[in-house]
Write a protein that holds these residues in place. Sequence first.
Motif, PDB file in Angstrom:
ATOM      1  N   VAL A  33       0.858  -1.191   0.000  1.00  0.00           N
ATOM      2  CA  VAL A  33       0.000   0.000   0.000  1.00  0.00           C
ATOM      3  C   VAL A  33       0.893   1.240   0.000  1.00  0.00           C
ATOM      4  N   LEU A  34       0.674   2.120  -0.980  1.00  0.00           N
ATOM      5  CA  LEU A  34       1.506   3.322  -1.139  1.00  0.00           C
ATOM      6  C   LEU A  34       0.603   4.555  -1.211  1.00  0.00           C
ATOM      7  N   ALA A  35       0.823   5.516  -0.334  1.00  0.00           N
ATOM      8  CA  ALA A  35       0.032   6.751  -0.346  1.00  0.00           C
ATOM      9  C   ALA A  35       0.962   7.949  -0.345  1.00  0.00           C
ATOM     10  N   ASP A  36       0.507   9.025  -0.978  1.00  0.00           N
ATOM     11  CA  ASP A  36       1.270  10.269  -1.048  1.00  0.00           C
ATOM     12  C   ASP A  36       0.344  11.375  -0.570  1.00  0.00           C
ATOM     13  N   SER A  48      -0.663  10.645   4.783  1.00  0.00           N
ATOM     14  CA  SER A  48      -0.412   9.391   4.071  1.00  0.00           C
ATOM     15  C   SER A  48      -0.361   8.219   5.049  1.00  0.00           C
ATOM     16  N   LEU A  49       0.141   8.486   6.250  1.00  0.00           N
ATOM     17  CA  LEU A  49       0.190   7.436   7.275  1.00  0.00           C
ATOM     18  C   LEU A  49      -1.233   7.049   7.669  1.00  0.00           C
ATOM     19  N   MET A  50      -2.102   8.038   7.810  1.00  0.00           N
ATOM     20  CA  MET A  50      -3.501   7.764   8.168  1.00  0.00           C
ATOM     21  C   MET A  50      -4.177   6.928   7.082  1.00  0.00           C
ATOM     22  N   VAL A  51      -3.958   7.300   5.826  1.00  0.00           N
ATOM     23  CA  VAL A  51      -4.572   6.578   4.706  1.00  0.00           C
ATOM     24  C   VAL A  51      -4.070   5.131   4.658  1.00  0.00           C
ATOM     25  N   VAL A  52      -2.756   4.963   4.770  1.00  0.00           N
ATOM     26  CA  VAL A  52      -2.182   3.617   4.691  1.00  0.00           C
ATOM     27  C   VAL A  52      -2.672   2.751   5.849  1.00  0.00           C
ATOM     28  N   ARG A  53      -2.704   3.320   7.056  1.00  0.00           N
ATOM     29  CA  ARG A  53      -3.159   2.569   8.231  1.00  0.00           C
ATOM     30  C   ARG A  53      -4.620   2.136   8.071  1.00  0.00           C
ATOM     31  N   GLN A  81     -12.907  17.630   5.146  1.00  0.00           N
ATOM     32  CA  GLN A  81     -13.894  18.341   4.297  1.00  0.00           C
ATOM     33  C   GLN A  81     -13.376  18.625   2.879  1.00  0.00           C
ATOM     34  N   GLY A  82     -12.630  17.689   2.349  1.00  0.00           N
ATOM     35  CA  GLY A  82     -12.176  17.825   0.966  1.00  0.00           C
ATOM     36  C   GLY A  82     -11.001  18.771   0.784  1.00  0.00           C
ATOM     37  N   LYS A  83     -10.467  19.286   1.895  1.00  0.00           N
ATOM     38  CA  LYS A  83      -9.373  20.260   1.768  1.00  0.00           C
ATOM     39  C   LYS A  83      -8.005  19.598   1.670  1.00  0.00           C
ATOM     40  N   VAL A  84      -7.935  18.314   2.070  1.00  0.00           N
ATOM     41  CA  VAL A  84      -6.654  17.610   2.007  1.00  0.00           C
ATOM     42  C   VAL A  84      -6.864  16.304   1.253  1.00  0.00           C
ATOM     43  N   ILE A  85      -6.007  16.041   0.287  1.00  0.00           N
ATOM     44  CA  ILE A  85      -6.166  14.830  -0.514  1.00  0.00           C
ATOM     45  C   ILE A  85      -4.904  13.976  -0.439  1.00  0.00           C
ATOM     46  N   SER A  86      -5.030  12.763  -0.907  1.00  0.00           N
ATOM     47  CA  SER A  86      -3.901  11.826  -0.891  1.00  0.00           C
ATOM     48  C   SER A  86      -4.059  10.862  -2.047  1.00  0.00           C
ATOM     49  N   THR A  87      -2.978  10.546  -2.728  1.00  0.00           N
ATOM     50  CA  THR A  87      -3.051   9.492  -3.737  1.00  0.00           C
ATOM     51  C   THR A  87      -2.916   8.141  -3.034  1.00  0.00           C
ATOM     52  N   LEU A  88      -3.351   7.113  -3.732  1.00  0.00           N
ATOM     53  CA  LEU A  88      -3.266   5.758  -3.178  1.00  0.00           C
ATOM     54  C   LEU A  88      -3.028   4.762  -4.305  1.00  0.00           C
TER      55      LEU A  88
END
Lengths: 238, 238
Positions: A33-36, A48-53, A81-88
Amino acid sequence: MQIAVAKVNKYAVSESGDTLEVVERPNGGLSVVLADGQSSGRGAKAISLMVVRKVIGLLAEGVRDGAAARAASDALFTDKQGKVISTLNIASVDLRSGTLVLTRNNPAPMFICRGEQIDILKEESIPLGTSRNIRPLITEVAIEPGLIIVMYTDGLVHAGKRRGMPMDVGAMLRSVLEDQDPTPQELADTLLAQAVSLDDNRPADDISVLVLKVTPLSGDNVRRMAVRLPLDGVARLS
Amino acid sequence: MQIAVAKVNKYAVSESGDTLEVVERPNGGLSVVLADGQSSGRGAKAISLMVVRKVIGLLAEGVRDGAAARAASDALFTDKQGKVISTLNIASVDLRSGTLVLTRNNPAPMFICRGEQIDILKEESIPLGTSRNIRPLITEVAIEPGLIIVMYTDGLVHAGKRRGMPMDVGAMLRSVLEDQDPTPQELADTLLAQAVSLDDNRPADDISVLVLKVTPLSGDNVRRMAVRLPLDGVARLS
């Protein structure tokens, strides 16, 4: 199956906004699992740590990859609220179906190589957290000897742009694969080194490159993992 | 810092009761978490996976290693009323303190090597889930070049016992370290190969060997990870 990762931080930033982890799947096989996270440094790392976890926790419970990606997106959207995004990106080795399941919420494309044939997956794909009901792009390919998968974060895409010499990942990949039969680590290292060089050895962004390769089983039945972690911080401490 | 793992399943059992995962710590550095669930096969896998997931989830939230081990033990005890146990080892690279934090709930000892000096940590240590208020043994060592840490699951301890030729891990380690300057992967592979050979190439238990080594920083600043996953199951499928 061999999996290799090469990863550098943005120049002069001590924490990478990219997070990559490997988790065993409850029904056999494993997922990478890779997130940016948006921007760089400490804030991006937390995202990214939150998304990966979140994704890994769900995969470990047996949730399917696409559902895990949607859940992580909803959680991020609700939180920010859509203000922060992350790729996955998720690459899963599914031993039950004998397939690789590739999940992408990332504008950066990925490549599937079989011998001379290099396919680019570049259908439009948007990051997690941008809105409700984000749809991940899912590609399933049979696990067969010679298969190579290449995925990466956008640091690789943007390398060299500052100097007007953007990186052509596909061409680079083609030239490396034509000349040699590289190990996944060699391939990941070559792509990363090229990107860092285009950025004058001062990467303009965090860069992570992930390569999976299926090779005929040779040698023993031992599972191996090797990690190299440069300890700059500690070197400065001592 | 280099980290290497070598891992085999018990002979003729498709699922390992040992689970090993690597997680990034929120304040920098990373942790390697290794658990060995009671018995072997699918049931043991579920237990060790549960323990590792619990520990990793807490570490990712910034919980200290000892508290994470205690929490995993309490959760296992509550769930299984003391009827199912699991060993646990955690090795954490803490970039803030510049130390390695080693946590052990495992009767199997671990080794700390610095040059010619090989120290064995074999203070009595009991697995998770045996009772309430399990105390993990915690050892903190400064990160310095040449430091080598070796930890493993009890499959290594029991190797060869069936034939009355138990493995002497300390002696083996001493002989390898005296002769050569092995990479962590070479060291892990050598210990595992010796154990498998003592078991007549039919391991009597799942075996996992984890080696950490601090080497002077040479070459680039790239983080690398390589995983090799033998796909027996898929080979049979296709």
